[in-house]
Design a protein around this motif. Structure first.
Motif, mmCIF file in Angstrom:
data_model
loop_
_atom_site.group_PDB
_atom_site.id
_atom_site.type_symbol
_atom_site.label_atom_id
_atom_site.label_comp_id
_atom_site.label_asym_id
_atom_site.label_seq_id
_atom_site.Cartn_x
_atom_site.Cartn_y
_atom_site.Cartn_z
ATOM 1 N N ARG A 110 -1.717 -1.473 13.116
ATOM 2 C CA ARG A 110 -2.603 -0.516 12.474
ATOM 3 C C ARG A 110 -1.881 0.797 12.230
ATOM 4 N N ARG A 111 -2.507 1.614 11.422
ATOM 5 C CA ARG A 111 -1.987 2.957 11.174
ATOM 6 C C ARG A 111 -2.674 3.911 12.135
ATOM 7 N N VAL A 112 -1.895 4.587 12.975
ATOM 8 C CA VAL A 112 -2.443 5.541 13.940
ATOM 9 C C VAL A 112 -2.412 6.931 13.316
ATOM 10 N N PRO A 145 7.107 4.480 5.561
ATOM 11 C CA PRO A 145 7.452 3.099 5.197
ATOM 12 C C PRO A 145 6.432 2.114 5.772
ATOM 13 N N GLY A 146 6.013 1.185 4.940
ATOM 14 C CA GLY A 146 5.093 0.156 5.392
ATOM 15 C C GLY A 146 3.636 0.535 5.402
ATOM 16 N N ALA A 147 3.305 1.759 4.969
ATOM 17 C CA ALA A 147 1.913 2.221 5.005
ATOM 18 C C ALA A 147 1.357 2.393 3.599
ATOM 19 N N ALA A 148 0.090 2.061 3.449
ATOM 20 C CA ALA A 148 -0.620 2.240 2.172
ATOM 21 C C ALA A 148 -1.949 2.932 2.455
ATOM 22 N N ALA A 149 -2.494 3.588 1.436
ATOM 23 C CA ALA A 149 -3.751 4.316 1.633
ATOM 24 C C ALA A 149 -4.498 4.460 0.320
ATOM 25 N N LEU A 159 -11.710 11.740 1.906
ATOM 26 C CA LEU A 159 -11.935 10.619 2.814
ATOM 27 C C LEU A 159 -10.915 9.543 2.487
ATOM 28 N N SER A 160 -10.192 9.063 3.494
ATOM 29 C CA SER A 160 -9.148 8.084 3.218
ATOM 30 C C SER A 160 -9.230 6.890 4.150
ATOM 31 N N LEU A 161 -8.663 5.795 3.686
ATOM 32 C CA LEU A 161 -8.504 4.581 4.480
ATOM 33 C C LEU A 161 -7.043 4.190 4.389
ATOM 34 N N SER A 162 -6.412 3.892 5.526
ATOM 35 C CA SER A 162 -4.990 3.582 5.524
ATOM 36 C C SER A 162 -4.683 2.432 6.465
ATOM 37 N N GLY A 163 -3.558 1.777 6.183
ATOM 38 C CA GLY A 163 -3.137 0.644 6.988
ATOM 39 C C GLY A 163 -1.828 0.098 6.477
#
Length: 249
Positions: free
Chosen positions: A128-130, A196-200, A216-220
């Motif tokens: 997950r994205r912390v 690197p490796g993260a999208a949002a 408001l964002s969602l990331s992972g």
């Protein structure tokens, strides 16, 4: 008059020391580290640290000789107004969004030419994205940054593009085109722009007066968030953001 200038400078330096603890996950720092961060001689920093420690704003670990934020900081935080405070008010809705989509959800405000993460709900997935609450990030990269910049006043955009800290890797003309597209479609996406490796994906939250008050964002990880998935989630985030805007008034 000179004494007053010196006093104000001491206050500024003391605040600079406290702000060191908001950078780079630095929860405890040595005298040497703090001195390097704020660019002051160790003797000056030591005097300020002693005062801050005596007043309870910092505490020192006698074993490691490192400093960390003291109890006074937390006492002050308990007196922050919570009525209509976005970080508190929108937390339940953010948790529901996290449970529905399974990824980390964050809330950002714009502060001058930066964005500040004021709330985050972490994904429960193993990979997950912390997202660290309180993190400050530039407006030049990232989905939330582009949303906040796209809906910012024109003078803010002008200052942003003229900022000496603007990254050379980001083309200003392409960036402006992205901002126009964001205002047209109502959301922004990013793929490994900052990490690197993260999208949002991010959407604006508008208050009842019409102005954008937050992002408001969602990331992972990119392995789960394809362009098609982000486009699908953008619609869900936009619906949630509309409800949040009404809640904020």
């Amino acid at each position: 008059m000179e004494d007053r200038k010196l006093t104000v400078r001491a206050v500024e330096r003391a605040l600079d020391i406290l702000l060191c603890f908001t950078q780079d996950n630095d929860y405890d720092l040595s005298l040497t580290e703090i001195s390097a961060k704020i660019g002051l001689h160790k003797s000056t920093v030591h005097r300020l640290l002693t005062t801050l420690e005596e007043k309870g704003f910092l505490q020192r670990d006698e074993g490691t000789e490192k400093y960390r934020l003291g109890i006074r900081i937390w006492e002050l935080s308990t007196h922050l107004p919570t009525l209509n405070e976005p970080a508190v008010l929108l937390l339940p809705a953010m948790e529901r969004l996290r449970d529905r989509l399974g990824e980390t959800v964050s809330l950002y405000l714009r502060d001058n030419l930066e964005r500040v993460r004021i709330q985050a709900v972490q994904s429960r997935q193993a990979i997950r994205r912390v997202a660290q609450i309180g993190a400050r990030l530039p407006l030049s990269v990232g989905a939330s940054s582009k949303v906040l910049a796209a809906y910012a006043p024109p003078e803010v955009q002008v200052r942003l593009l003229a900022d000496p800290a603007w990254p050379e890797a980001v083309d200003r003309s392409q960036y402006l085109e992205q901002l126009k597209e964001i205002t047209r479609c109502g959301y922004a996406t990013s793929f490994e722009e900052r990490e690197p490796g993260a999208a949002a994906v991010a959407v604006p939250i508008a208050g009842r007066a019409g102005g954008v008050v937050a992002a408001l964002s969602l990331s992972g990880p990119v392995s789960r968030l394809s362009p098609e998935t982000l486009e699908e989630y953008a619609a869900i985030l936009a619906e949630a953001a509309a409800e949040m805007g009404l809640m904020m008034g």
